[in-house]
Design an enzyme around this catalytic site. Sequence first.
Site, PDB file in Angstrom:
ATOM      1  CD  GLU A  32      15.818 -12.372  11.113  1.00  0.00           C
ATOM      2  OE1 GLU A  32      15.031 -13.314  11.272  1.00  0.00           O
ATOM      3  OE2 GLU A  32      15.453 -11.174  11.075  1.00  0.00           O
ATOM      4  CB  SER A  38      18.184  -9.365   2.796  1.00  0.00           C
ATOM      5  OG  SER A  38      18.017  -8.565   1.644  1.00  0.00           O
ATOM      6  CB  CYS A  42       5.976  -9.696  -1.875  1.00  0.00           C
ATOM      7  SG  CYS A  42       5.528  -8.462  -0.632  1.00  0.00           S
TER       8      CYS A  42
END
Length: 435
Positions: A32, A38, A42
């Site tokens: 990443e 994680s 939204c």
Amino acid sequence: MALVVIGGVAAGLSAAARARRIDPRLEIVVLEKGPVISYGACGLPYFVEGRVREVTDLITYTPEYFRKERNIDVRTGARVMAISHPRREVVLESGAKVAYEKLIIATGARGGLPDLPGAQLPHVFTLHTLDDAARMRRFLVERRPRSAVVIGAGYIGVEAADALRRNGLRVTILERSAHALLRPDDGFTLAVRAQLERHGVELRTGVPVMAIEPGRVAGVPADLVVMAAGFQPNVELAAAAGIEIGRSGAIRTDERMETNLRGVYAAGDCAEVIHLVTGRPTWIPLGTTANKAGRVAGACAAGARERFAGIVGTSIVSVFGMGFATTGFSAAEARAEGFTPVAARIEARSRPRYYEGVKTTVELVADSVTRRLVGGSVIGEDGAAGRINVIATALHARMRVDEFEQLDLAYSPPFTPVWDPILIAAQQLIKEMGA
């Protein structure tokens, strides 16, 4: 064997977790580029609004959790600069190389308009990462801006406008196209505009933004600017490695989420999937799709034989408490896809009048040749999510409007009227079709 996953958010971690369940012995490395993994992207507007207290509340899992509980090596700050498939390795920004036998690309998408003049000014923001949201929230608290311009009337733009207005700012949304929420539908856009205006947000459509000036955008005062347009998939890394890019601009995949390079998969906002209404590839970046497609990519990379059938593009957005939900195609989109659409839009109460039912607007779109449902929308404060999900299920089942109108739906005054609004819409659609 070693499975390497590029990307540690929705699709990437869903893929890694699913691969681990399929093969407990598999070596899995997740790379990443950012500092965290994680997180619920939204939820970013709700942190800006102040409803979510800490930006870290949006983080679901940490790298330590995946290492300890899932035996998955998650590395943050690990930006991949190149993929060498002949050598079966990826090259990191640090110069280190990580070997793989199978590879999953989950590089996501990016928003904003970085080449727009003025985009780098200190009062200009995007809303795509935790850092973006934290910086915007800090600006609101420390600088106390009074006016804001949001560029783009898509999901992120409208949600950002909602959040900023709740912070007391005067907000104007500037949208290049004639429509809101990515739906070419005049009635739908009219309803979005009316709801925004009821709460003090101005929506200006047909306004291209050519530059951002200090304190002003397209003649509109702006102490703060949110760039919520220009969303596009991150495909450059894949393309440089010889991976095919589809007509949508996202990575081309098959039903197993495998690319044209054997053993290389792609999922999430960087990848195409099949649209179940047309049977053709599409790019509709949504978190729901990313998680499901990621699971399939992970399973197949670990040796299973799973498939991702496709999507119908179902979404819902809250605009000052009003749900705006869509699935499939509007009439205009259906026509562009080669259908001969007929549409019916109705207004009905979400519950019986005596039980304080509120107005719900439903539109259904069907193909007049096959009578098959091809899309729909629901607008309402009560039950919009449940109703759009019923319509989406009908699209998955390739249901004809005549079958849909006969659905056996629940009825009880606290929840729904005896004739649910979506069934009333189906009845009206049948009338419009002349049968």
